[in-house]
Design a protein around this motif. Structure first.
Motif, PDB file in Angstrom:
ATOM      1  N   ARG A   1     -72.178  -4.926  31.375  1.00  0.00           N
ATOM      2  CA  ARG A   1     -72.892  -5.871  30.091  1.00  0.00           C
ATOM      3  C   ARG A   1     -71.499  -6.119  29.272  1.00  0.00           C
ATOM      4  NH1 ARG A   1     -77.394  -6.877  31.253  1.00  0.00           N
ATOM      5  NH2 ARG A   1     -78.964  -5.265  31.584  1.00  0.00           N
ATOM      6  N   GLN A   2     -70.623  -6.121  29.800  1.00  0.00           N
ATOM      7  CA  GLN A   2     -69.229  -6.442  28.976  1.00  0.00           C
ATOM      8  C   GLN A   2     -69.342  -7.865  28.653  1.00  0.00           C
ATOM      9  OE1 GLN A   2     -66.072  -5.345  31.181  1.00  0.00           O
ATOM     10  NE2 GLN A   2     -66.640  -3.026  30.727  1.00  0.00           N
ATOM     11  N   SER A   3     -68.961  -8.307  27.620  1.00  0.00           N
ATOM     12  CA  SER A   3     -68.679  -9.636  27.582  1.00  0.00           C
ATOM     13  C   SER A   3     -67.281 -10.193  27.517  1.00  0.00           C
ATOM     14  CB  SER A   3     -69.408  -9.945  25.725  1.00  0.00           C
ATOM     15  OG  SER A   3     -68.316 -10.641  25.368  1.00  0.00           O
TER      16      SER A   3
ATOM     17  N   GLU B   1     -62.268   3.595  28.766  1.00  0.00           N
ATOM     18  CA  GLU B   1     -63.218   3.944  29.887  1.00  0.00           C
ATOM     19  C   GLU B   1     -64.596   3.360  29.552  1.00  0.00           C
ATOM     20  OE1 GLU B   1     -62.811   6.186  32.699  1.00  0.00           O
ATOM     21  OE2 GLU B   1     -60.888   5.625  32.173  1.00  0.00           O
ATOM     22  N   ARG B   2     -64.867   3.217  28.266  1.00  0.00           N
ATOM     23  CA  ARG B   2     -66.040   2.360  27.947  1.00  0.00           C
ATOM     24  C   ARG B   2     -66.130   0.888  28.144  1.00  0.00           C
ATOM     25  NH1 ARG B   2     -67.843   0.621  22.095  1.00  0.00           N
ATOM     26  NH2 ARG B   2     -69.772  -0.275  22.840  1.00  0.00           N
ATOM     27  N   GLY B   3     -64.753   0.547  27.898  1.00  0.00           N
ATOM     28  CA  GLY B   3     -64.479  -1.015  28.402  1.00  0.00           C
ATOM     29  C   GLY B   3     -65.390  -1.756  27.060  1.00  0.00           C
ATOM     30  N   ALA B   4     -65.896  -2.903  27.262  1.00  0.00           N
ATOM     31  CA  ALA B   4     -66.514  -3.827  26.395  1.00  0.00           C
ATOM     32  C   ALA B   4     -65.945  -3.949  25.109  1.00  0.00           C
ATOM     33  CB  ALA B   4     -68.116  -3.234  26.165  1.00  0.00           C
ATOM     34  N   ALA B   5     -64.285  -4.417  25.436  1.00  0.00           N
ATOM     35  CA  ALA B   5     -63.479  -4.417  24.265  1.00  0.00           C
ATOM     36  C   ALA B   5     -63.855  -5.741  23.389  1.00  0.00           C
ATOM     37  CB  ALA B   5     -62.138  -4.787  24.787  1.00  0.00           C
ATOM     38  N   GLY B   6     -64.453  -6.456  23.892  1.00  0.00           N
ATOM     39  CA  GLY B   6     -64.855  -8.031  23.289  1.00  0.00           C
ATOM     40  C   GLY B   6     -65.800  -7.442  22.342  1.00  0.00           C
ATOM     41  N   ALA B   7     -66.835  -6.930  23.000  1.00  0.00           N
ATOM     42  CA  ALA B   7     -68.076  -6.547  21.941  1.00  0.00           C
ATOM     43  C   ALA B   7     -67.740  -5.477  20.809  1.00  0.00           C
ATOM     44  CB  ALA B   7     -69.092  -5.853  22.832  1.00  0.00           C
ATOM     45  N   TRP B   8     -66.797  -4.725  21.021  1.00  0.00           N
ATOM     46  CA  TRP B   8     -66.255  -3.663  20.131  1.00  0.00           C
ATOM     47  C   TRP B   8     -65.617  -4.553  19.035  1.00  0.00           C
ATOM     48  CZ3 TRP B   8     -61.190  -1.763  18.477  1.00  0.00           C
ATOM     49  CH2 TRP B   8     -61.423  -0.446  18.058  1.00  0.00           C
ATOM     50  N   LEU B   9     -64.786  -5.450  19.492  1.00  0.00           N
ATOM     51  CA  LEU B   9     -64.259  -6.345  18.314  1.00  0.00           C
ATOM     52  C   LEU B   9     -65.237  -6.969  17.610  1.00  0.00           C
ATOM     53  CD1 LEU B   9     -61.156  -7.640  20.461  1.00  0.00           C
ATOM     54  CD2 LEU B   9     -61.118  -5.841  18.600  1.00  0.00           C
ATOM     55  N   THR B  10     -66.287  -7.578  18.303  1.00  0.00           N
ATOM     56  CA  THR B  10     -67.219  -8.352  17.667  1.00  0.00           C
ATOM     57  C   THR B  10     -67.840  -7.733  16.860  1.00  0.00           C
ATOM     58  OG1 THR B  10     -67.494  -9.697  19.546  1.00  0.00           O
ATOM     59  CG2 THR B  10     -69.368  -9.670  17.925  1.00  0.00           C
ATOM     60  N   SER B  11     -68.262  -6.331  16.919  1.00  0.00           N
ATOM     61  CA  SER B  11     -68.935  -5.372  16.099  1.00  0.00           C
ATOM     62  C   SER B  11     -68.018  -5.248  15.015  1.00  0.00           C
ATOM     63  CB  SER B  11     -69.415  -4.168  16.968  1.00  0.00           C
ATOM     64  OG  SER B  11     -70.479  -4.347  17.912  1.00  0.00           O
TER      65      SER B  11
END
Lengths: 253, 226
Positions: free
Chosen positions: B24-26, B115-125
């Protein structure tokens, strides 16, 4: 999924969506510390909803924002600003520059770190003032803290812990924000009395807060620091990982 | 605990996120690397490349690589600042939120799990929570403070979502909701409106808003998982 699971998942969704305000929001942050399932549900909703951010058009930040970020992160190579210089000179922090050279990298890679420390001064004063207000009504006499500090990232940013020291040398650490900790990592507390150059290990602490008793050899005023270490804490007696948060505790008597 | 202080907390995305969330990575925010603001509106269709690139930059930040931090800033600052501005509705507060978010990213990049990835979602959060905290504290500290009104989304706002596979799936599921419910979710997420602010803005009873949002979120999840 059970009813409880559904309920928890919806709570996570509401939190990530942003519709919870005030105490409801803070309660979720607190609960997620203890509740791994809630924590995971929040992470899943963050990813699920993140594409919605694309409906908001990008806006270039002001041109002076990057220098500000650089400054706050201690990345600028420019000389100390006039605002920071006198403060730094007046801080009894030993000889940080020498320390920086002797260790080379990490948190001791020091100019930024120590400059960050000086910048904390103003914020600390303000934060302690706020604490003084919100600590009312007074707790029972035995528990009255005589000094307190907020522990914030050395390079600037939101504080994560408040440390309250009592005359009997107990220090109570309470998290101000939800602290996420990767598996295989621990947080370790350190004290660096003013004028000394080698921090003393105070042990691994819980991310949800802890009470520690200072050894007799450690005296305030001092810096309190929390570093990120491998599980079980540093094996060398010195921080091996980065210092995530630090703050200054004034005299305890 | 001091409510005045707890508001400063910014929740970090969970490091213990299961790996299967990678699907579900953005990825809509990935652009050509060098920090040319004019490129910031470009959207890449390749989510793996984009998220991998952000992940790589974050990993390098964690090791103290300043050039990577600068590249991350060039790549993401307009996107994140846009989000902050939309939520705070105040250029000064937005700059503070974006500043704090980047400082936090630099300081806590070690806590991002590649490992989790979803870097964009992390930054967004990170930037959204920071902007929410700052805005709500301002409202608390200045009774009567009213952020300026936000313009409503253009009707084609949803179209922005199709720039990634996840976005397309989310759009499809949002479109299955009643238009007024869908617009509630979008106002909440993009504008950072709370239950009570949504109730006021739409002149709808608070209880109704809460229950609509819960039901919409539950439908959204069912749809995304189907």
């Amino acid at each position: 999924m059970s009813d409880t699971g559904d309920e928890r998942d919806l709570l996570a969704a509401e939190y990530v969506l942003g519709v919870l305000a005030g105490t409801e929001r803070e309660e979720v942050i607190r609960r997620a510390d203890r509740d791994d399932a809630l924590n995971r549900a929040i992470g899943a909703w963050e990813i699920r909803l993140a594409p919605m951010a694309a409906i908001v058009p990008p806006v270039a930040p002001p041109a002076d924002l990057w220098p500000r970020v650089e400054q706050s992160c201690g990345l600028t190579a420019a000389p100390l600003t006039p605002k920071a210089a006198p403060l730094r000179a007046s801080e009894p922090l030993g000889s940080p520059t020498r320390l920086g050279r002797s260790r080379g990298r990490g948190f001791w890679n020091a100019v930024g770190f120590w400059r960050g420390m000086t910048g904390l001064g103003f914020g600390l004063a303000a934060a302690i003032a706020i604490l003084a207000v919100v600590n009312r009504p007074a707790p029972p006499a035995a528990e009255i803290p005589v000094a307190s500090a907020v522990l914030a990232p050395p390079k600037g940013g939101a504080p994560a812990f408040v440390a309250e020291a009592a005359p009997d040398k107990r220090i109570v650490l309470k998290p101000l924000e939800r602290v996420a900790l990767a598996q295989g990592k621990d947080l370790e507390l350190w004290a660096l009395p003013d004028g000394e150059t080698v921090p003393k290990a105070l042990g691994v602490i819980s991310k949800v807060g802890q009470t520690v008793t200072l050894p007799a050899s450690v005296h305030a005023p001092m810096q309190l620091m929390v570093s990120l270490e491998q599980k079980g804490g540093s094996t060398t007696g010195l921080p091996q990982g980065p210092v995530l948060w630090a703050g200054h505790i004034s005299a305890l008597d | 605990m001091a409510s005045a202080l707890t508001g400063t907390g910014v929740r970090l995305a969970s490091p213990s996120q299961p790996r299967n969330m990678r699907s579900r990575q953005s990825a809509r925010h990935v652009r050509a690397i060098q920090g040319c603001p004019s490129l910031l509106t470009q959207r890449s269709g390749s989510r793996d490349d984009s998220d991998m690139e952000l992940t790589m930059l974050l990993t390098r930040c964690a090791s103290g690589d300043r050039a990577a931090f600068r590249a991350l800033y060039d790549n993401q600052s307009a996107r994140l600042h846009g989000l902050a501005l939309r939520i705070t509705r105040d250029p000064g507060l937005a700059a503070d939120a974006t500043h704090d978010a980047f400082v936090q990213v630099w300081n806590q990049a070690v806590r991002f799990d590649p490992e989790r990835g979803a870097a964009g979602a992390w930054l967004t959060s990170i930037v959204r929570y920071r902007a929410l905290d700052i805005t709500r504290r301002r409202v608390r500290e200045r009774p009567g403070y009213e952020p300026p009104e936000q313009e409503d989304d253009s009707p084609d706002a949803l179209a922005q979502l199709v720039t990634s596979a996840e976005g397309a799936a989310l759009r499809q599921c949002l479109e299955e909701l009643e238009p007024d419910r869908r617009s509630l979710l979008m106002m909440a997420y993009a504008d950072g409106l709370s239950h009570s602010e949504l109730a006021e803005k739409t002149a709808t009873p608070l209880g109704t808003i809460k229950s609509w949002i819960r039901r919409s979120l539950a439908s959204l999840k069912r749809c995304l998982e189907s």
